[in-house]
Design an enzyme around this catalytic site. Structure first.
Site, mmCIF file in Angstrom:
data_model
loop_
_atom_site.group_PDB
_atom_site.id
_atom_site.type_symbol
_atom_site.label_atom_id
_atom_site.label_comp_id
_atom_site.label_asym_id
_atom_site.label_seq_id
_atom_site.Cartn_x
_atom_site.Cartn_y
_atom_site.Cartn_z
ATOM 1 N N SER A 1 -27.943 56.982 -25.771
ATOM 2 C CA SER A 1 -26.992 55.567 -24.608
ATOM 3 C C SER A 1 -28.546 55.611 -23.426
ATOM 4 O O SER A 1 -28.058 54.333 -21.948
ATOM 5 C CB SER A 1 -26.522 56.503 -23.455
ATOM 6 O OG SER A 1 -25.299 56.341 -24.835
ATOM 7 N N ARG B 1 -30.192 52.202 -21.285
ATOM 8 C CA ARG B 1 -30.871 52.094 -19.718
ATOM 9 C C ARG B 1 -31.558 51.984 -18.918
ATOM 10 O O ARG B 1 -31.862 51.082 -17.534
ATOM 11 C CB ARG B 1 -29.138 52.896 -18.576
ATOM 12 C CG ARG B 1 -27.555 52.406 -19.512
ATOM 13 C CD ARG B 1 -26.526 54.004 -19.456
ATOM 14 N NE ARG B 1 -25.180 53.538 -19.464
ATOM 15 C CZ ARG B 1 -24.912 53.470 -21.149
ATOM 16 N NH1 ARG B 1 -25.516 53.900 -21.669
ATOM 17 N NH2 ARG B 1 -23.541 53.204 -21.658
ATOM 18 N N ARG C 1 -17.913 42.414 -34.194
ATOM 19 C CA ARG C 1 -17.627 43.157 -33.178
ATOM 20 C C ARG C 1 -17.022 42.840 -32.268
ATOM 21 O O ARG C 1 -16.974 41.491 -31.231
ATOM 22 C CB ARG C 1 -18.324 44.306 -32.406
ATOM 23 C CG ARG C 1 -18.496 45.221 -33.609
ATOM 24 C CD ARG C 1 -19.860 45.904 -33.233
ATOM 25 N NE ARG C 1 -19.317 47.019 -32.920
ATOM 26 C CZ ARG C 1 -20.165 48.114 -31.926
ATOM 27 N NH1 ARG C 1 -21.495 48.269 -32.514
ATOM 28 N NH2 ARG C 1 -19.673 49.173 -30.806
ATOM 29 N N SER D 1 -14.829 52.686 -21.236
ATOM 30 C CA SER D 1 -15.978 51.944 -21.901
ATOM 31 C C SER D 1 -16.957 51.781 -20.518
ATOM 32 O O SER D 1 -17.003 51.387 -20.133
ATOM 33 C CB SER D 1 -15.850 50.297 -22.139
ATOM 34 O OG SER D 1 -16.260 49.575 -22.709
ATOM 35 N N GLN E 1 -20.272 50.979 -21.460
ATOM 36 C CA GLN E 1 -20.800 49.775 -21.777
ATOM 37 C C GLN E 1 -20.662 48.535 -20.584
ATOM 38 O O GLN E 1 -20.927 47.700 -20.245
ATOM 39 C CB GLN E 1 -20.600 49.683 -23.571
ATOM 40 C CG GLN E 1 -21.157 50.053 -24.010
ATOM 41 C CD GLN E 1 -21.362 49.575 -25.465
ATOM 42 O OE1 GLN E 1 -20.641 48.751 -25.966
ATOM 43 N NE2 GLN E 1 -21.707 50.681 -26.683
ATOM 44 N N ASP F 1 -18.294 59.106 -29.789
ATOM 45 C CA ASP F 1 -18.705 58.944 -30.878
ATOM 46 C C ASP F 1 -19.266 59.883 -31.832
ATOM 47 O O ASP F 1 -19.737 59.821 -32.862
ATOM 48 C CB ASP F 1 -20.691 59.252 -29.683
ATOM 49 C CG ASP F 1 -20.937 57.311 -29.669
ATOM 50 O OD1 ASP F 1 -19.797 56.813 -29.678
ATOM 51 O OD2 ASP F 1 -21.732 56.420 -29.115
ATOM 52 N N LYS G 1 -15.635 50.472 -33.632
ATOM 53 C CA LYS G 1 -16.834 50.079 -33.786
ATOM 54 C C LYS G 1 -17.654 49.775 -34.697
ATOM 55 O O LYS G 1 -16.992 48.673 -35.545
ATOM 56 C CB LYS G 1 -17.186 52.052 -33.818
ATOM 57 C CG LYS G 1 -16.479 53.005 -32.832
ATOM 58 C CD LYS G 1 -17.424 52.675 -30.627
ATOM 59 C CE LYS G 1 -16.533 53.417 -29.956
ATOM 60 N NZ LYS G 1 -18.161 53.409 -28.823
ATOM 61 N N ARG H 1 -23.687 56.868 -38.286
ATOM 62 C CA ARG H 1 -22.724 57.662 -37.401
ATOM 63 C C ARG H 1 -21.476 58.436 -39.175
ATOM 64 O O ARG H 1 -21.553 59.358 -39.666
ATOM 65 C CB ARG H 1 -21.522 57.379 -37.181
ATOM 66 C CG ARG H 1 -22.359 57.438 -35.121
ATOM 67 C CD ARG H 1 -21.636 57.723 -33.773
ATOM 68 N NE ARG H 1 -22.643 57.353 -33.442
ATOM 69 C CZ ARG H 1 -23.871 57.610 -32.619
ATOM 70 N NH1 ARG H 1 -23.868 58.674 -32.967
ATOM 71 N NH2 ARG H 1 -24.361 57.300 -31.939
#
Length: 435
Positions: free
Chosen positions: A16, A20, A124, A169, A171, A318, A345, A393
């Site tokens: 993450s 960014r 998605r 969220s 994102q 996650d 996801k 995952r």
């Protein structure tokens, strides 16, 4: 009996924060050095999109602490409007973070572009991306069912707004913040539950905390000066190693320099409440983020995990696949509610977990927003095929169970672990020993 011992200094850098850091660097004036950038497929997709949209990106390997090799990324930009029109669709591969957050940046650029991904990403939901950007003045087109490709006609005349997120969220919050940096005036993003806050921390945004909501204040058209970033180890990746140690009795593992941001490491508190043998040491703050070492000393196992608090779910979304598999194998029980977000996801993770746990003899029942594992009714004889659903995952969660318990599992598309954890299997081999 197989146990796992050792010191982990090669955990993947945080996914993450890596995303960014690269995006903020592209919006900053000057040259930004990012130390310990992630080598995972998703983060490399972000660098690829930046390059193909005109940003100068360099990457090299350097020697870091504990004798490890790490990646340094150097990004040079002239500020908010340094992007140039790409000559082809921008390929995000499997990275939803890249597609969603880059949409906010590209909506503010005065050109047209298209974001695409692999087969999984193209399924998605992206309507949550389009809605706020359309309100700000960008033209966003999606497929008829609200998925990618995302066609963006950007504008330098974005409007500020006050936007209430329908669901927590990080994102969507981040893509609005990135777009708002280009807009005139002040934008306010209201979230009903707190999501991971790396964007606010890294940009130094004001946050107003009220009883039932948080308001993130984004001033528009502010100059962002380039500054260096250091990427700590990924707590989501650490969860797999922790589960490994907790499933294999007698294991002793130390994981160094992990991001302990409270919005990312809440699963540690959950495990502590379940009497797991874990601890935290050597805490300090680097670049606004809490970093420390995680200690796993498993002597007594854990109690069953029951997760229903909406805020906790938002923080550990996650880690839930690994926590579910850990609790099922360690205790025969697991319960989850208020986690409908898992169905959107890389795969429908509720369905994926239930299908695979049932193949392994666990009695499960699923709901729209979660599922319950009641008990293990049988242990299958011979090798069991596990369907990863092309989801890193899911693949890693069951691979950890196989490594720790010795059960024979054949996991489909196992190479998908490279999305976030390229050295997953080599690290497990380093930690493995015979008791």
């Amino acid at each position: 009996m197989r146990v796992f011992r050792g010191e982990v200094t090669t955990l993947p850098p945080d996914k993450s924060i890596s995303h960014r850091a690269a995006m903020i660097a592209a919006l900053s004036e000057g040259t930004t050095e990012i130390t310990n950038f992630s080598a995972g497929f998703d983060n490399q997709s972000t660098l690829g999109v930046l390059r193909n949209a005109g940003i100068v990106v360099q990457q090299e390997e350097v020697q870091g602490a504990h004798g490890r090799t790490m990646r340094r990324v150097v990004i040079t930009s002239n500020g908010l409007w340094s992007f140039t029109p790409p000559t082809a669709p921008l390929q995000c591969n499997n990275s939803g973070s890249t597609m969603r957050m880059m949409s906010g940046i590209l909506a503010a650029q005065p050109f047209q572009c298209t974001l695409i991904g692999d087969a999984s990403l193209m399924k998605r939901p992206m309507k949550r991306v389009a809605d706020p950007l359309r309100q700000m003045g960008a033209t966003i087109e999606l497929s008829p069912d609200g998925t990618a490709p995302i066609h963006i006609s950007g504008t330098k005349e974005l409007r500020s707004l006050e936007y209430r997120l329908p669901v927590a969220s990080a994102q969507v919050k981040s893509l609005i913040a990135f777009a708002a940096l280009h807009a005139e005036g002040e934008t306010r993003i209201i979230e009903p539950l707190q999501s991971r806050d790396h964007t606010e921390v890294m940009l130094g945004l004001e946050t107003i905390v009220k009883k039932d909501e948080r308001i993130i204040v984004v001033p528009g058209q502010q100059r962002i000066a380039a500054k260096p970033f250091f990427i700590p180890a990924d707590p989501s990746a650490a969860c797999f190693i922790i589960a490994l140690g907790l499933l294999a009795r007698g294991s002793e593992i130390v994981i160094r320099d992990v991001c302990l941001n409270p919005t990312r490491a809440a699963y540690l508190d959950l495990l502590a409440e379940a009497k797991a043998g874990i601890g935290v040491d050597n805490q300090r703050v680097i670049g606004g983020e809490i970093i420390g070492d995680i200690l796993i000393d498993n002597l007594n196992g854990i109690e069953p995990l029951h997760i229903s608090d909406p805020q906790l779910v938002a923080f550990i979304i996650d880690e839930i696949p690994m926590l579910a598999v850990l609790s099922a194998f360690a205790t025969g029980s697991f319960e989850l509610h208020n986690a409908a977000e898992l169905r959107t996801k890389e795969s429908d993770r509720i369905e994926a977990l239930v299908v695979n746990l049932q193949r392994l003899g666990f009695a499960c029942e699923q709901y729209p927003d979660g599922f319950v594992v009641k008990k293990r009714t049988e242990v299958p004889q011979g090798k069991v095929t596990i369907e990863s659903f092309d989801d890193h995952r899911i693949a890693m969660s069951f691979a950890i169970a196989a490594q720790a318990t010795g059960e024979a599992l054949d996991i489909s598309d196992i190479e998908v672990v490279g999305v976030s954890f390229p050295n997953f299997f080599s690290l497990l081999e380093e930690l493995s020993s015979e008791a």
